[in-house]
Design a protein around this motif. Sequence first.
Motif, PDB file in Angstrom:
ATOM      1  N   THR A  56       0.662  -0.806   0.137  1.00  0.00           N
ATOM      2  CA  THR A  56       0.129  -0.296   0.252  1.00  0.00           C
ATOM      3  C   THR A  56       0.957   1.490  -0.222  1.00  0.00           C
ATOM      4  O   THR A  56       1.786   1.436   1.026  1.00  0.00           O
ATOM      5  CB  THR A  56      -0.812  -0.137   1.748  1.00  0.00           C
ATOM      6  OG1 THR A  56      -1.703  -0.992   0.992  1.00  0.00           O
ATOM      7  CG2 THR A  56      -1.955   1.470   0.897  1.00  0.00           C
ATOM      8  N   SER A 107      -4.705  -0.324  -7.858  1.00  0.00           N
ATOM      9  CA  SER A 107      -6.041   0.127  -7.890  1.00  0.00           C
ATOM     10  C   SER A 107      -5.993   1.789  -7.902  1.00  0.00           C
ATOM     11  O   SER A 107      -5.157   2.261  -8.129  1.00  0.00           O
ATOM     12  CB  SER A 107      -6.343  -0.057  -6.429  1.00  0.00           C
ATOM     13  OG  SER A 107      -6.183   0.859  -5.213  1.00  0.00           O
ATOM     14  N   PHE A 110      -7.488   5.542  -2.877  1.00  0.00           N
ATOM     15  CA  PHE A 110      -8.851   5.436  -2.310  1.00  0.00           C
ATOM     16  C   PHE A 110      -8.892   5.898  -1.232  1.00  0.00           C
ATOM     17  O   PHE A 110      -7.355   6.463  -0.848  1.00  0.00           O
ATOM     18  CB  PHE A 110      -8.447   3.994  -1.487  1.00  0.00           C
ATOM     19  CG  PHE A 110      -8.613   2.875  -2.395  1.00  0.00           C
ATOM     20  CD1 PHE A 110     -10.256   2.900  -2.594  1.00  0.00           C
ATOM     21  CD2 PHE A 110      -7.971   2.013  -2.596  1.00  0.00           C
ATOM     22  CE1 PHE A 110     -10.642   1.220  -3.871  1.00  0.00           C
ATOM     23  CE2 PHE A 110      -8.483   0.865  -3.430  1.00  0.00           C
ATOM     24  CZ  PHE A 110      -9.797   0.658  -3.895  1.00  0.00           C
ATOM     25  N   THR A 113      -8.360   3.533   4.330  1.00  0.00           N
ATOM     26  CA  THR A 113      -7.408   1.823   5.016  1.00  0.00           C
ATOM     27  C   THR A 113      -8.718   1.218   4.611  1.00  0.00           C
ATOM     28  O   THR A 113      -9.856   1.619   4.939  1.00  0.00           O
ATOM     29  CB  THR A 113      -6.482   2.347   6.248  1.00  0.00           C
ATOM     30  OG1 THR A 113      -7.704   2.375   6.658  1.00  0.00           O
ATOM     31  CG2 THR A 113      -5.909   3.787   5.758  1.00  0.00           C
ATOM     32  N   HIS A 115      -8.575  -1.442   1.973  1.00  0.00           N
ATOM     33  CA  HIS A 115      -8.677  -2.389   1.087  1.00  0.00           C
ATOM     34  C   HIS A 115      -7.394  -3.280   0.903  1.00  0.00           C
ATOM     35  O   HIS A 115      -6.232  -2.759   1.409  1.00  0.00           O
ATOM     36  CB  HIS A 115      -8.728  -0.887  -0.232  1.00  0.00           C
ATOM     37  CG  HIS A 115     -10.331  -0.297  -0.484  1.00  0.00           C
ATOM     38  ND1 HIS A 115     -10.744  -0.456  -0.792  1.00  0.00           N
ATOM     39  CD2 HIS A 115      -9.829   1.186   0.424  1.00  0.00           C
ATOM     40  CE1 HIS A 115     -11.769   0.111  -0.126  1.00  0.00           C
ATOM     41  NE2 HIS A 115     -10.993   1.292   0.081  1.00  0.00           N
ATOM     42  N   LEU A 117      -5.549  -5.544  -2.649  1.00  0.00           N
ATOM     43  CA  LEU A 117      -5.771  -6.265  -3.546  1.00  0.00           C
ATOM     44  C   LEU A 117      -4.372  -7.104  -3.904  1.00  0.00           C
ATOM     45  O   LEU A 117      -3.067  -6.705  -3.597  1.00  0.00           O
ATOM     46  CB  LEU A 117      -5.047  -5.228  -4.677  1.00  0.00           C
ATOM     47  CG  LEU A 117      -5.124  -5.590  -6.142  1.00  0.00           C
ATOM     48  CD1 LEU A 117      -6.766  -4.831  -6.393  1.00  0.00           C
ATOM     49  CD2 LEU A 117      -4.718  -3.459  -7.021  1.00  0.00           C
ATOM     50  N   GLN A 137      -9.932  -8.331  -5.472  1.00  0.00           N
ATOM     51  CA  GLN A 137     -10.083  -6.998  -4.967  1.00  0.00           C
ATOM     52  C   GLN A 137     -10.717  -7.434  -3.753  1.00  0.00           C
ATOM     53  O   GLN A 137     -11.995  -7.739  -3.858  1.00  0.00           O
ATOM     54  CB  GLN A 137     -10.041  -6.054  -5.420  1.00  0.00           C
ATOM     55  CG  GLN A 137     -10.161  -4.607  -4.967  1.00  0.00           C
ATOM     56  CD  GLN A 137     -11.291  -4.124  -6.741  1.00  0.00           C
ATOM     57  OE1 GLN A 137     -10.485  -3.716  -7.169  1.00  0.00           O
ATOM     58  NE2 GLN A 137     -11.652  -2.896  -5.866  1.00  0.00           N
ATOM     59  N   ASP A 139     -12.813  -5.150  -0.690  1.00  0.00           N
ATOM     60  CA  ASP A 139     -13.109  -3.803   0.015  1.00  0.00           C
ATOM     61  C   ASP A 139     -13.483  -4.027   1.118  1.00  0.00           C
ATOM     62  O   ASP A 139     -14.563  -5.052   1.294  1.00  0.00           O
ATOM     63  CB  ASP A 139     -13.933  -2.826  -1.369  1.00  0.00           C
ATOM     64  CG  ASP A 139     -13.099  -3.123  -2.793  1.00  0.00           C
ATOM     65  OD1 ASP A 139     -12.199  -2.258  -2.565  1.00  0.00           O
ATOM     66  OD2 ASP A 139     -14.016  -3.887  -3.884  1.00  0.00           O
ATOM     67  N   LYS A 175     -13.737  -9.421  -7.312  1.00  0.00           N
ATOM     68  CA  LYS A 175     -13.906  -8.349  -6.065  1.00  0.00           C
ATOM     69  C   LYS A 175     -14.676  -9.263  -5.004  1.00  0.00           C
ATOM     70  O   LYS A 175     -15.494 -10.394  -4.860  1.00  0.00           O
ATOM     71  CB  LYS A 175     -15.118  -7.352  -6.400  1.00  0.00           C
ATOM     72  CG  LYS A 175     -14.416  -6.477  -7.300  1.00  0.00           C
ATOM     73  CD  LYS A 175     -15.307  -5.416  -7.703  1.00  0.00           C
ATOM     74  CE  LYS A 175     -14.642  -3.757  -8.975  1.00  0.00           C
ATOM     75  NZ  LYS A 175     -15.207  -3.520  -8.871  1.00  0.00           N
ATOM     76  N   ASN A 177     -16.029  -8.793  -0.186  1.00  0.00           N
ATOM     77  CA  ASN A 177     -15.859  -7.450   1.153  1.00  0.00           C
ATOM     78  C   ASN A 177     -15.173  -8.304   2.580  1.00  0.00           C
ATOM     79  O   ASN A 177     -15.411  -9.145   2.016  1.00  0.00           O
ATOM     80  CB  ASN A 177     -17.916  -7.239   1.525  1.00  0.00           C
ATOM     81  CG  ASN A 177     -17.870  -6.373  -0.076  1.00  0.00           C
ATOM     82  OD1 ASN A 177     -17.500  -5.569  -0.572  1.00  0.00           O
ATOM     83  ND2 ASN A 177     -19.904  -6.969  -0.435  1.00  0.00           N
ATOM     84  N   ASP A 178     -14.364  -7.720   3.072  1.00  0.00           N
ATOM     85  CA  ASP A 178     -13.955  -7.540   4.099  1.00  0.00           C
ATOM     86  C   ASP A 178     -15.545  -7.501   4.982  1.00  0.00           C
ATOM     87  O   ASP A 178     -15.186  -6.279   5.886  1.00  0.00           O
ATOM     88  CB  ASP A 178     -12.881  -6.821   4.399  1.00  0.00           C
ATOM     89  CG  ASP A 178     -12.102  -7.116   5.534  1.00  0.00           C
ATOM     90  OD1 ASP A 178     -12.288  -8.121   6.192  1.00  0.00           O
ATOM     91  OD2 ASP A 178     -11.194  -6.614   5.968  1.00  0.00           O
TER      92      ASP A 178
END
Length: 184
Positions: A56, A107, A110, A113, A115, A117, A137, A139, A175, A177-178
Amino acid sequence: MTKKTETLYLSFLPLIILIVLILGAGYFLLAGDIKIPFLNTSNRLEVKRLPNFPVTVETQNAVDKTRLVIKSQQQLDEFVSSIDKDGAFSAPKEIDFNNEYLIAVSSKTFTETGHALKIKKIYKEKDTNTLLVSIEQIDPVESCLNNTSLPKSNVIVDIVSVKKTDKTFDFEVVKKNDEECKIQ
Protein backbone atom coordinates in the motif's frame (compact mmCIF):
# COMPACT_ATOMS: atom_id res chain seq x y z
CA MET A 1 -3.59 -93.51 -4.83
CA THR A 2 -5.08 -90.20 -4.22
CA LYS A 3 -3.42 -87.12 -5.53
CA LYS A 4 -3.28 -84.15 -3.29
CA THR A 5 -3.49 -80.89 -5.06
CA GLU A 6 -1.49 -78.22 -3.47
CA THR A 7 -2.66 -74.68 -3.71
CA LEU A 8 -0.06 -72.02 -3.76
CA TYR A 9 -1.14 -69.04 -1.71
CA LEU A 10 0.79 -66.03 -2.84
CA SER A 11 0.14 -62.48 -1.83
CA PHE A 12 0.42 -60.13 -4.76
CA LEU A 13 0.65 -56.98 -2.61
CA PRO A 14 4.45 -57.09 -2.10
CA LEU A 15 4.90 -57.75 -5.81
CA ILE A 16 2.72 -54.74 -6.75
CA ILE A 17 4.55 -52.48 -4.28
CA LEU A 18 7.91 -53.59 -5.71
CA ILE A 19 6.80 -52.83 -9.29
CA VAL A 20 5.49 -49.38 -8.30
CA LEU A 21 8.76 -48.57 -6.53
CA ILE A 22 10.82 -49.61 -9.55
CA LEU A 23 8.65 -47.56 -11.94
CA GLY A 24 8.72 -44.55 -9.59
CA ALA A 25 12.50 -44.64 -9.20
CA GLY A 26 12.90 -45.03 -12.95
CA TYR A 27 10.67 -42.05 -13.64
CA PHE A 28 12.56 -39.76 -11.24
CA LEU A 29 15.93 -40.85 -12.60
CA LEU A 30 14.85 -40.36 -16.21
CA ALA A 31 12.35 -37.52 -15.71
CA GLY A 32 13.75 -35.31 -18.46
CA ASP A 33 13.99 -38.14 -21.00
CA ILE A 34 10.53 -39.71 -20.70
CA LYS A 35 7.43 -37.84 -21.82
CA ILE A 36 4.34 -39.12 -20.03
CA PRO A 37 1.17 -37.33 -21.24
CA PHE A 38 -0.71 -37.22 -17.92
CA LEU A 39 2.37 -35.87 -16.12
CA ASN A 40 2.96 -33.11 -18.68
CA THR A 41 4.37 -30.05 -16.91
CA SER A 42 4.89 -27.92 -20.02
CA ASN A 43 1.48 -26.26 -19.53
CA ARG A 44 2.42 -24.91 -16.14
CA LEU A 45 3.33 -21.27 -15.81
CA GLU A 46 5.92 -20.37 -13.23
CA VAL A 47 4.86 -17.26 -11.33
CA LYS A 48 7.23 -15.60 -8.88
CA ARG A 49 5.91 -13.13 -6.31
CA LEU A 50 8.30 -10.24 -5.77
CA PRO A 51 9.37 -9.46 -2.20
CA ASN A 52 7.31 -6.84 -0.31
CA PHE A 53 4.34 -7.04 -2.69
CA PRO A 54 1.43 -6.35 -2.57
CA VAL A 55 2.13 -2.98 -0.98
CA THR A 56 0.00 0.00 0.00
CA VAL A 57 1.54 3.28 -1.16
CA GLU A 58 0.46 6.58 0.35
CA THR A 59 0.15 9.17 -2.39
CA GLN A 60 -1.45 12.53 -3.05
CA ASN A 61 -1.78 11.76 -6.78
CA ALA A 62 -5.06 10.74 -8.36
CA VAL A 63 -4.25 7.34 -9.86
CA ASP A 64 -6.49 5.24 -12.07
CA LYS A 65 -6.49 1.48 -11.74
CA THR A 66 -3.78 -0.10 -13.88
CA ARG A 67 -3.25 -3.56 -15.40
CA LEU A 68 0.10 -3.86 -17.20
CA VAL A 69 2.52 -6.35 -18.68
CA ILE A 70 5.90 -4.69 -18.18
CA LYS A 71 8.53 -5.76 -20.71
CA SER A 72 11.35 -3.25 -20.08
CA GLN A 73 13.01 -1.21 -17.36
CA GLN A 74 11.67 1.98 -18.95
CA GLN A 75 8.06 0.71 -18.68
CA LEU A 76 8.69 -0.24 -15.05
CA ASP A 77 10.07 3.22 -14.25
CA GLU A 78 7.06 4.85 -15.93
CA PHE A 79 4.67 2.64 -13.92
CA VAL A 80 6.39 3.50 -10.63
CA SER A 81 6.41 7.22 -11.37
CA SER A 82 2.71 7.13 -12.28
CA ILE A 83 1.96 5.74 -8.81
CA ASP A 84 4.19 8.02 -6.75
CA LYS A 85 5.90 11.08 -8.20
CA ASP A 86 7.56 11.86 -4.82
CA GLY A 87 9.78 8.78 -4.95
CA ALA A 88 8.65 7.08 -1.73
CA PHE A 89 7.70 3.97 -3.73
CA SER A 90 10.64 2.42 -5.55
CA ALA A 91 10.83 -0.06 -8.41
CA PRO A 92 11.85 -3.66 -7.79
CA LYS A 93 15.55 -4.23 -8.46
CA GLU A 94 17.42 -6.84 -10.50
CA ILE A 95 14.73 -7.80 -12.99
CA ASP A 96 16.08 -9.64 -16.04
CA PHE A 97 13.78 -8.46 -18.83
CA ASN A 98 15.56 -10.76 -21.31
CA ASN A 99 14.02 -13.77 -19.53
CA GLU A 100 10.94 -12.50 -17.70
CA TYR A 101 8.06 -10.04 -17.77
CA LEU A 102 6.40 -8.31 -14.85
CA ILE A 103 2.65 -8.31 -14.33
CA ALA A 104 1.75 -5.13 -12.45
CA VAL A 105 -1.66 -4.13 -11.12
CA SER A 106 -2.69 -1.14 -9.07
CA SER A 107 -5.92 0.12 -7.60
CA LYS A 108 -7.41 3.53 -8.04
CA THR A 109 -6.64 6.07 -5.35
CA PHE A 110 -8.60 5.31 -2.20
CA THR A 111 -9.33 7.98 0.41
CA GLU A 112 -9.57 5.47 3.26
CA THR A 113 -7.64 2.43 4.43
CA GLY A 114 -9.01 -1.11 4.52
CA HIS A 115 -8.68 -2.15 0.87
CA ALA A 116 -6.58 -5.01 -0.54
CA LEU A 117 -5.51 -6.04 -4.04
CA LYS A 118 -3.54 -9.16 -4.98
CA ILE A 119 -2.74 -11.20 -8.08
CA LYS A 120 -4.06 -14.63 -7.10
CA LYS A 121 -3.50 -16.89 -10.12
CA ILE A 122 -2.57 -16.90 -13.78
CA TYR A 123 -4.53 -19.37 -15.90
CA LYS A 124 -3.56 -20.68 -19.33
CA GLU A 125 -6.38 -20.63 -21.84
CA LYS A 126 -5.34 -23.20 -24.44
CA ASP A 127 -7.98 -22.34 -27.04
CA THR A 128 -7.16 -18.64 -27.31
CA ASN A 129 -3.40 -18.71 -26.59
CA THR A 130 -3.86 -16.22 -23.75
CA LEU A 131 -3.00 -16.04 -20.09
CA LEU A 132 -5.75 -14.89 -17.73
CA VAL A 133 -4.51 -12.96 -14.70
CA SER A 134 -6.97 -13.31 -11.81
CA ILE A 135 -6.89 -10.38 -9.38
CA GLU A 136 -8.60 -10.44 -5.98
CA GLN A 137 -9.86 -7.08 -4.73
CA ILE A 138 -11.16 -6.84 -1.17
CA ASP A 139 -13.11 -3.75 -0.16
CA PRO A 140 -14.27 -2.87 3.35
CA VAL A 141 -17.97 -2.85 4.14
CA GLU A 142 -19.54 0.43 5.29
CA SER A 143 -19.30 -0.50 8.99
CA CYS A 144 -15.53 -1.05 8.68
CA LEU A 145 -14.95 2.45 7.32
CA ASN A 146 -16.03 3.91 10.66
CA ASN A 147 -13.43 1.79 12.48
CA THR A 148 -10.44 2.95 10.43
CA SER A 149 -8.00 5.57 11.52
CA LEU A 150 -7.55 8.92 9.81
CA PRO A 151 -8.28 8.87 6.08
CA LYS A 152 -5.14 8.48 4.00
CA SER A 153 -4.93 8.69 0.24
CA ASN A 154 -3.42 5.43 -0.91
CA VAL A 155 -2.95 3.07 -3.85
CA ILE A 156 -2.41 -0.68 -3.63
CA VAL A 157 0.20 -2.18 -5.96
CA ASP A 158 1.00 -5.83 -6.68
CA ILE A 159 3.73 -7.10 -9.00
CA VAL A 160 4.65 -10.67 -9.98
CA SER A 161 7.13 -11.97 -12.55
CA VAL A 162 6.54 -14.63 -15.20
CA LYS A 163 8.81 -16.19 -17.77
CA LYS A 164 8.94 -14.35 -21.07
CA THR A 165 6.16 -15.54 -23.37
CA ASP A 166 4.53 -14.67 -26.67
CA LYS A 167 1.01 -15.18 -25.29
CA THR A 168 -1.35 -12.27 -24.72
CA PHE A 169 -2.62 -11.37 -21.27
CA ASP A 170 -6.18 -10.75 -20.09
CA PHE A 171 -7.19 -9.58 -16.65
CA GLU A 172 -10.19 -10.43 -14.47
CA VAL A 173 -11.09 -8.97 -11.08
CA VAL A 174 -12.81 -10.97 -8.37
CA LYS A 175 -14.32 -8.55 -5.86
CA LYS A 176 -14.94 -9.51 -2.24
CA ASN A 177 -16.08 -7.65 0.85
CA ASP A 178 -14.14 -7.61 4.11
CA GLU A 179 -17.05 -8.36 6.47
CA GLU A 180 -14.79 -8.81 9.53
CA CYS A 181 -12.75 -5.60 9.13
CA LYS A 182 -9.44 -7.53 9.05
CA ILE A 183 -7.65 -5.21 6.63
CA GLN A 184 -6.48 -1.88 8.03
